[in-house]
Motif scaffolding. Structure first.
Motif, PDB file in Angstrom:
ATOM      1  N   GLY A  80       0.791  -1.217   0.000  1.00  0.00           N
ATOM      2  CA  GLY A  80       0.000   0.000   0.000  1.00  0.00           C
ATOM      3  C   GLY A  80       0.827   1.272   0.000  1.00  0.00           C
ATOM      4  N   GLY A  81       2.147   1.130   0.066  1.00  0.00           N
ATOM      5  CA  GLY A  81       3.020   2.300   0.085  1.00  0.00           C
ATOM      6  C   GLY A  81       4.080   2.202  -0.983  1.00  0.00           C
ATOM      7  N   CYS A  82       5.289   1.776  -0.569  1.00  0.00           N
ATOM      8  CA  CYS A  82       6.395   1.685  -1.529  1.00  0.00           C
ATOM      9  C   CYS A  82       6.315   0.440  -2.412  1.00  0.00           C
ATOM     10  CB  CYS A  82       7.728   1.705  -0.786  1.00  0.00           C
ATOM     11  SG  CYS A  82       8.171   3.345  -0.142  1.00  0.00           S
ATOM     12  N   PHE A  83       5.529  -0.567  -2.012  1.00  0.00           N
ATOM     13  CA  PHE A  83       5.335  -1.784  -2.818  1.00  0.00           C
ATOM     14  C   PHE A  83       6.669  -2.454  -3.180  1.00  0.00           C
ATOM     15  CE2 PHE A  83       1.178   0.182  -3.613  1.00  0.00           C
ATOM     16  CZ  PHE A  83       0.329  -0.922  -3.484  1.00  0.00           C
ATOM     17  N   SER A 106       7.476   3.092  -4.802  1.00  0.00           N
ATOM     18  CA  SER A 106       6.454   3.371  -5.815  1.00  0.00           C
ATOM     19  C   SER A 106       6.065   4.840  -5.780  1.00  0.00           C
ATOM     20  CB  SER A 106       5.228   2.493  -5.559  1.00  0.00           C
ATOM     21  OG  SER A 106       4.217   2.753  -6.492  1.00  0.00           O
ATOM     22  N   GLY A 107       6.034   5.458  -6.951  1.00  0.00           N
ATOM     23  CA  GLY A 107       5.661   6.860  -7.062  1.00  0.00           C
ATOM     24  C   GLY A 107       6.818   7.825  -6.991  1.00  0.00           C
ATOM     25  N   ALA A 108       8.046   7.336  -6.809  1.00  0.00           N
ATOM     26  CA  ALA A 108       9.182   8.229  -6.618  1.00  0.00           C
ATOM     27  C   ALA A 108       9.481   9.047  -7.870  1.00  0.00           C
ATOM     28  CB  ALA A 108      10.413   7.439  -6.215  1.00  0.00           C
ATOM     29  N   ARG A 312       1.643  -6.487 -15.566  1.00  0.00           N
ATOM     30  CA  ARG A 312       0.302  -6.485 -14.985  1.00  0.00           C
ATOM     31  C   ARG A 312      -0.649  -5.707 -15.882  1.00  0.00           C
ATOM     32  NH1 ARG A 312      -3.239  -9.321 -12.526  1.00  0.00           N
ATOM     33  NH2 ARG A 312      -4.584  -8.244 -11.035  1.00  0.00           N
ATOM     34  N   TYR A 313      -1.835  -6.264 -16.123  1.00  0.00           N
ATOM     35  CA  TYR A 313      -2.807  -5.555 -16.961  1.00  0.00           C
ATOM     36  C   TYR A 313      -3.412  -4.359 -16.233  1.00  0.00           C
ATOM     37  CZ  TYR A 313      -6.563  -8.477 -14.743  1.00  0.00           C
ATOM     38  OH  TYR A 313      -7.432  -9.107 -13.892  1.00  0.00           O
ATOM     39  N   PHE A 314      -4.071  -3.498 -16.990  1.00  0.00           N
ATOM     40  CA  PHE A 314      -4.756  -2.348 -16.401  1.00  0.00           C
ATOM     41  C   PHE A 314      -6.000  -2.866 -15.700  1.00  0.00           C
ATOM     42  CE2 PHE A 314      -7.696   1.386 -16.869  1.00  0.00           C
ATOM     43  CZ  PHE A 314      -7.053   2.173 -15.924  1.00  0.00           C
ATOM     44  N   ASN A 315      -6.027  -2.728 -14.393  1.00  0.00           N
ATOM     45  CA  ASN A 315      -7.052  -3.344 -13.558  1.00  0.00           C
ATOM     46  C   ASN A 315      -8.328  -2.515 -13.602  1.00  0.00           C
ATOM     47  OD1 ASN A 315      -8.382  -4.872 -11.658  1.00  0.00           O
ATOM     48  ND2 ASN A 315      -6.823  -4.645 -10.074  1.00  0.00           N
ATOM     49  N   THR A 316      -9.197  -2.800 -14.570  1.00  0.00           N
ATOM     50  CA  THR A 316     -10.412  -2.011 -14.771  1.00  0.00           C
ATOM     51  C   THR A 316     -11.624  -2.727 -14.183  1.00  0.00           C
ATOM     52  OG1 THR A 316     -10.669  -3.030 -16.952  1.00  0.00           O
ATOM     53  CG2 THR A 316      -9.573  -0.895 -16.861  1.00  0.00           C
ATOM     54  N   LEU A 323      -4.876  -0.761  -8.048  1.00  0.00           N
ATOM     55  CA  LEU A 323      -4.772  -0.094  -9.337  1.00  0.00           C
ATOM     56  C   LEU A 323      -3.331   0.329  -9.604  1.00  0.00           C
ATOM     57  CD1 LEU A 323      -6.233   1.056 -11.825  1.00  0.00           C
ATOM     58  CD2 LEU A 323      -6.600   3.166 -10.530  1.00  0.00           C
ATOM     59  N   LYS A 324      -2.595   0.688  -8.554  1.00  0.00           N
ATOM     60  CA  LYS A 324      -1.214   1.142  -8.705  1.00  0.00           C
ATOM     61  C   LYS A 324      -0.297   0.046  -9.263  1.00  0.00           C
ATOM     62  CE  LYS A 324       0.914   3.645  -5.693  1.00  0.00           C
ATOM     63  NZ  LYS A 324       1.470   4.188  -4.416  1.00  0.00           N
ATOM     64  N   GLU A 325      -0.731  -1.196  -9.196  1.00  0.00           N
ATOM     65  CA  GLU A 325       0.091  -2.279  -9.740  1.00  0.00           C
ATOM     66  C   GLU A 325      -0.002  -2.367 -11.264  1.00  0.00           C
ATOM     67  OE1 GLU A 325      -0.015  -5.742  -6.392  1.00  0.00           O
ATOM     68  OE2 GLU A 325      -1.948  -5.190  -7.246  1.00  0.00           O
ATOM     69  N   SER A 326      -1.006  -1.709 -11.840  1.00  0.00           N
ATOM     70  CA  SER A 326      -1.255  -1.807 -13.277  1.00  0.00           C
ATOM     71  C   SER A 326      -0.048  -1.357 -14.104  1.00  0.00           C
ATOM     72  CB  SER A 326      -2.461  -0.937 -13.668  1.00  0.00           C
ATOM     73  OG  SER A 326      -3.629  -1.348 -13.012  1.00  0.00           O
ATOM     74  N   LEU A 327       0.190  -2.097 -15.207  1.00  0.00           N
ATOM     75  CA  LEU A 327       1.190  -1.742 -16.213  1.00  0.00           C
ATOM     76  C   LEU A 327       2.597  -1.630 -15.628  1.00  0.00           C
ATOM     77  CD1 LEU A 327      -0.899   0.813 -18.296  1.00  0.00           C
ATOM     78  CD2 LEU A 327      -0.684  -1.658 -18.612  1.00  0.00           C
ATOM     79  N   HIS A 328       2.922  -2.562 -14.742  1.00  0.00           N
ATOM     80  CA  HIS A 328       4.260  -2.729 -14.200  1.00  0.00           C
ATOM     81  C   HIS A 328       4.711  -4.169 -14.434  1.00  0.00           C
ATOM     82  CE1 HIS A 328       3.149   0.925 -11.988  1.00  0.00           C
ATOM     83  NE2 HIS A 328       4.446   1.104 -11.764  1.00  0.00           N
ATOM     84  N   PRO A 329       6.006  -4.418 -14.479  1.00  0.00           N
ATOM     85  CA  PRO A 329       6.475  -5.798 -14.576  1.00  0.00           C
ATOM     86  C   PRO A 329       5.953  -6.622 -13.404  1.00  0.00           C
ATOM     87  CG  PRO A 329       8.269  -4.264 -14.986  1.00  0.00           C
ATOM     88  CD  PRO A 329       7.117  -3.443 -14.496  1.00  0.00           C
ATOM     89  N   ASN A 330       5.366  -7.781 -13.713  1.00  0.00           N
ATOM     90  CA  ASN A 330       4.867  -8.653 -12.651  1.00  0.00           C
ATOM     91  C   ASN A 330       6.008  -9.543 -12.142  1.00  0.00           C
ATOM     92  OD1 ASN A 330       5.130 -10.750 -14.540  1.00  0.00           O
ATOM     93  ND2 ASN A 330       2.965 -10.668 -15.112  1.00  0.00           N
ATOM     94  N   ALA A 331       5.682 -10.586 -11.407  1.00  0.00           N
ATOM     95  CA  ALA A 331       6.735 -11.421 -10.829  1.00  0.00           C
ATOM     96  C   ALA A 331       7.659 -11.979 -11.892  1.00  0.00           C
ATOM     97  CB  ALA A 331       6.102 -12.556 -10.024  1.00  0.00           C
TER      98      ALA A 331
END
Length: 370
Positions: A80-83, A106-108, A312-316, A323-331
């Motif tokens: 929920g923060g830096c992920f 995340s968000g830096a 990660r797909y765009f979580n719609t 939602l912040k996980e969207s469009l980032h490299p997954n595991a």
């Protein structure tokens, strides 16, 4: 070098790092990551993508536990923060050191890297990353520092959001308007990244390190989305449902104009500062969200590093994770990027491009010069 600095829109004044104040420490060895969500490990919760909203989501949700979900199993206290995930790039390089330390968040943006005494800003309740690095550099023998920053300075996430909104609302293609936005923000963003590199050099020098004592790597970004012709779904409702709602023209612009420009800008910063450079722009080629060379996971096609999406797909509205996980490299993607960084280390640094081998998993990552 003056031409490189002029390209970036940076001042041509020479910045001389202070002489090391003390000898480099002889503590436990370490590698350290600084920067934003792409290197922090955002989306490390996921193995591929699935439409299944229940249970372990066809095996894709690594946070699934009996009767629920526990993202802390992946992100620890940074959920929920830096992920910062357990499969973040720095933790999966294979570089033989005592500790792999992930200071990214995340968000830096670049000001979240700079030292607080030099205008650095905290993020998610944490001090600026250069301040954290200073402590590590004095207690450990740091072998490598890798930096991923600049995307948020340009507004990469907002750009993709605008493009997807245009698709979802039917208001049309985004790339003309977003190109103008990039044009305005690009030079200041690269100047800020340049300052981040100088901040890192100053921190390491102050802790007693000479530039030859450690590797400093600036890395670029992998594209999370393919070109229009490489999508497994045509321009239709399927793209919305499957988490890749963008027009072909915008996909092509993002992949072939925006991403190369960001990559070239970061490469120029690396060259101007004498750091190593890791080009990740093609690292997910053929494994992006909705690529026709990969597939969604389901009961027939379980997730795998050889067949699933690596982003990660765009979580719609699928109600899966953040939602912040969207469009980032997954595991899978993060494990691949970790292999890239490890291979750069084994090659002795320099400027290299990392690619994947079609049909192979993340162990098939390899480097080319450039």
């Amino acid at each position: 070098m003056p031409r490189v600095l002029a390209l970036l829109g940076l001042a041509a004044a020479t910045c001389v790092a202070p002489a090391p104040a003390e000898a480099a420490p002889a503590g436990p060895t370490a590698v350290v990551s600084l920067g934003d969500s792409y290197i922090a490990g955002n989306a490390g919760r996921w193995r591929g993508n699935s439409d299944d909203p229940f249970g372990d989501r066809s095996g894709t949700d690594r946070a699934a536990v009996p009767n629920g979900y526990d993202p802390a199993t992946v992100y620890g206290t940074t959920d929920g923060g830096c992920f910062r995930s357990d499969v973040a790039e720095i933790r999966r390089t294979g570089i033989p050191v005592d500790q792999a330390l992930n200071l990214a968040c995340s968000g830096a943006e670049s000001p979240n890297i700079w030292r607080s005494a030099h205008g650095g800003q905290p993020l998610e309740g944490e001090r600026p990353q250069a301040d954290a690095l200073a402590e590590v550099a004095r207690s450990h023998r740091v072998q490598l520092v890798v930096l991923s920053v600049g995307g948020n300075d340009i507004g990469f996430g907002d750009i993709l959001q605008a493009c997807m909104t245009g698709y979802l609302t039917g208001t049309g293609s985004c790339h003309t308007a977003q190109q103008a936005r990039v044009q305005t923000r690009f030079a200041p963003a690269m100047a800020a990244v340049d300052r981040s590199v100088k901040e890192i050099r100053a921190v390491m020098s102050g802790a007693g390190y000479a530039p030859a004592d450690y590797h400093l790597v600036v890395q670029s970004y992998p594209s999370p989305l393919p070109r229009g012709a490489e999508m497994r779904y045509p321009e239709s409702g399927a793209r919305t449902y499957e988490g890749c709602p963008m027009f072909d023209a915008d996909l092509d612009w993002a992949r072939d104009t925006l991403m190369p420009r960001i990559t070239d800008g970061l490469r120029a910063v690396a060259q101007a500062n004498g750091t190593d450079f890791l080009d990740l722009s093609d690292a997910l080629q053929g494994r992006e969200v909705c690529s026709r060379n990969s597939h969604m996971a389901d009961a027939t096609h379980p997730p795998s590093a050889t067949g699933s999406d690596w982003a990660r797909y765009f979580n719609t509205g699928a109600l899966q994770g953040e939602l912040k996980e969207s469009l980032h490299p997954n595991a899978y993607g993060q494990l691949a990027l970790g292999r890239c960084l490890g291979r750069l280390w084994n090659a002795g640094g320099g400027s290299r491009k990392c690619r994947n081998t079609p049909g192979q998993g993340y162990d098939g990552m390899y480097l080319t010069t450039g």
